[in-house]
Design a protein around this motif. Structure first.
Motif, PDB file in Angstrom:
ATOM      1  N   LEU A  64     -32.627  40.880 -13.151  1.00  0.00           N
ATOM      2  CA  LEU A  64     -32.536  39.424 -13.042  1.00  0.00           C
ATOM      3  C   LEU A  64     -31.223  38.992 -13.669  1.00  0.00           C
ATOM      4  O   LEU A  64     -30.947  39.317 -14.830  1.00  0.00           O
ATOM      5  CB  LEU A  64     -33.686  38.724 -13.772  1.00  0.00           C
ATOM      6  CG  LEU A  64     -33.501  37.214 -13.995  1.00  0.00           C
ATOM      7  CD1 LEU A  64     -33.553  36.450 -12.672  1.00  0.00           C
ATOM      8  CD2 LEU A  64     -34.533  36.666 -14.978  1.00  0.00           C
ATOM      9  N   VAL A  65     -30.422  38.276 -12.909  1.00  0.00           N
ATOM     10  CA  VAL A  65     -29.232  37.624 -13.448  1.00  0.00           C
ATOM     11  C   VAL A  65     -29.451  36.119 -13.327  1.00  0.00           C
ATOM     12  O   VAL A  65     -29.623  35.599 -12.222  1.00  0.00           O
ATOM     13  CB  VAL A  65     -27.946  38.034 -12.701  1.00  0.00           C
ATOM     14  CG1 VAL A  65     -26.750  37.248 -13.241  1.00  0.00           C
ATOM     15  CG2 VAL A  65     -27.703  39.531 -12.840  1.00  0.00           C
ATOM     16  N   LEU A 109     -23.335  45.359 -17.298  1.00  0.00           N
ATOM     17  CA  LEU A 109     -24.508  45.231 -18.163  1.00  0.00           C
ATOM     18  C   LEU A 109     -25.801  45.637 -17.459  1.00  0.00           C
ATOM     19  O   LEU A 109     -26.745  46.090 -18.107  1.00  0.00           O
ATOM     20  CB  LEU A 109     -24.624  43.794 -18.688  1.00  0.00           C
ATOM     21  CG  LEU A 109     -23.599  43.390 -19.753  1.00  0.00           C
ATOM     22  CD1 LEU A 109     -23.710  41.898 -20.045  1.00  0.00           C
ATOM     23  CD2 LEU A 109     -23.776  44.197 -21.033  1.00  0.00           C
ATOM     24  N   VAL A 110     -25.858  45.464 -16.137  1.00  0.00           N
ATOM     25  CA  VAL A 110     -27.082  45.852 -15.422  1.00  0.00           C
ATOM     26  C   VAL A 110     -27.033  47.312 -14.976  1.00  0.00           C
ATOM     27  O   VAL A 110     -28.034  47.829 -14.479  1.00  0.00           O
ATOM     28  CB  VAL A 110     -27.362  44.938 -14.202  1.00  0.00           C
ATOM     29  CG1 VAL A 110     -27.354  43.483 -14.608  1.00  0.00           C
ATOM     30  CG2 VAL A 110     -26.390  45.188 -13.066  1.00  0.00           C
ATOM     31  N   SER A 111     -25.901  47.966 -15.173  1.00  0.00           N
ATOM     32  CA  SER A 111     -25.752  49.343 -14.701  1.00  0.00           C
ATOM     33  C   SER A 111     -26.351  50.326 -15.697  1.00  0.00           C
ATOM     34  O   SER A 111     -26.601  50.009 -16.866  1.00  0.00           O
ATOM     35  CB  SER A 111     -24.267  49.666 -14.494  1.00  0.00           C
ATOM     36  OG  SER A 111     -23.608  49.807 -15.744  1.00  0.00           O
ATOM     37  N   ILE A 137     -32.209  42.141 -17.740  1.00  0.00           N
ATOM     38  CA  ILE A 137     -32.046  40.697 -17.585  1.00  0.00           C
ATOM     39  C   ILE A 137     -30.732  40.300 -18.229  1.00  0.00           C
ATOM     40  O   ILE A 137     -30.442  40.698 -19.362  1.00  0.00           O
ATOM     41  CB  ILE A 137     -33.216  39.935 -18.243  1.00  0.00           C
ATOM     42  CG1 ILE A 137     -34.542  40.297 -17.569  1.00  0.00           C
ATOM     43  CG2 ILE A 137     -32.976  38.420 -18.200  1.00  0.00           C
ATOM     44  CD1 ILE A 137     -35.770  39.783 -18.298  1.00  0.00           C
ATOM     45  N   VAL A 138     -29.932  39.515 -17.509  1.00  0.00           N
ATOM     46  CA  VAL A 138     -28.688  38.978 -18.062  1.00  0.00           C
ATOM     47  C   VAL A 138     -28.673  37.476 -17.852  1.00  0.00           C
ATOM     48  O   VAL A 138     -28.798  36.996 -16.716  1.00  0.00           O
ATOM     49  CB  VAL A 138     -27.441  39.609 -17.411  1.00  0.00           C
ATOM     50  CG1 VAL A 138     -26.166  38.998 -18.014  1.00  0.00           C
ATOM     51  CG2 VAL A 138     -27.429  41.117 -17.588  1.00  0.00           C
ATOM     52  N   HIS A 139     -28.531  36.726 -18.939  1.00  0.00           N
ATOM     53  CA  HIS A 139     -28.394  35.274 -18.877  1.00  0.00           C
ATOM     54  C   HIS A 139     -26.925  34.899 -19.091  1.00  0.00           C
ATOM     55  O   HIS A 139     -26.164  35.643 -19.712  1.00  0.00           O
ATOM     56  CB  HIS A 139     -29.259  34.601 -19.950  1.00  0.00           C
ATOM     57  CG  HIS A 139     -30.728  34.831 -19.771  1.00  0.00           C
ATOM     58  ND1 HIS A 139     -31.407  34.407 -18.651  1.00  0.00           N
ATOM     59  CD2 HIS A 139     -31.646  35.439 -20.570  1.00  0.00           C
ATOM     60  CE1 HIS A 139     -32.691  34.736 -18.774  1.00  0.00           C
ATOM     61  NE2 HIS A 139     -32.852  35.365 -19.911  1.00  0.00           N
TER      62      HIS A 139
END
Length: 226
Positions: free
Chosen positions: A77-78, A208-210, A127-129
């Motif tokens: 989730l971004v 960051l999601v990798s 998850i990245v906000h």
């Protein structure tokens, strides 16, 4: 379903759209969400679009549940959703504060609640906000905005503590000024010189999601530019 599914919220904006494209190029099956129906039409072919207002917890859950059923359970989730308001603390109104909190912090919580059960069941997820520098450093002239982004920063750190034991990593990026078509008319030459292209921030989100970022959780990464 074997697809690696990534949901990008706020995909109608330049940062969200660019992030969606980079995740698709990295091999994810990407679904872009935005409340602006016309804006998500600009997503390229191959990226599914959904229209909905994620500041409403019921809408956020319905969107995520439908994506999980029709595309696959989300692995990423971004949350690039956000809004901005200038104004001193003494001039702030209840409506100003509610809007900033609802969009900049509330949606992050509702979306996390919606995706976390799917990630927990898989034993993995990211998850990245998208936070902001005024959420980390007090900044005059943007009281309600800064408070809402500070709430998002704190929420990111709380979520890391609660979700990391479930295999879910939670991080944030914190830009200062983005060099977007929407922002450009309001920037002074000095501000424009320091503004960061959305592509640069999207590259950090993609990292960051990798799998290469597996050790990173609970981080709020400054992306301030020069």
């Amino acid at each position: 379903m074997s697809a690696r599914v990534a949901i990008v919220v706020g995909a109608g904006g330049e940062l969200g759209r660019t992030t969606a494209q980079k995740l698709a190029a990295a091999g994810f099956t990407v679904v872009g969400i935005d409340r602006n129906k016309e804006a998500v039409k600009e997503l390229p072919d191959g990226i599914r679009s959904e229209v909905g207002d994620a500041t409403d917890p019921a809408v956020a859950k319905d969107l995520v549940d439908r994506i999980a059923a029709e595309v696959g359970p989300p692995e990423v989730l971004v949350n690039a959703l956000g809004t901005y308001h200038l104004g001193d603390a003494l001039d702030a109104t209840p409506a100003d504060l509610r809007l900033m909190i609802d969009v900049n912090a509330g949606a992050a919580l509702w979306l996390t609640q919606a995706v976390a059960p799917y990630m927990r069941d898989r034993g993995t997820g990211v998850i990245v906000h998208v936070a902001a520098r005024p959420g980390l450093e007090p900044t005059a002239g943007m009281a309600t905005y800064g408070v809402s982004k500070a709430a998002l920063v704190h929420l990111t750190r709380v979520l890391d503590l609660e979700l990391r034991p479930l295999g879910i990593r939670v991080n944030a990026v914190a830009p200062q000024i983005l060099d977007t078509a929407k922002n450009r008319p309001y920037l002074t030459p000095d501000q424009l010189a320091q503004a960061v292209p959305p592509e640069a921030v999207a590259d950090i989100i993609a990292f960051l999601v990798s799998d290469a970022a597996t050790p990173i959780s609970g981080a709020v990464v400054p992306t301030y530019g020069a």
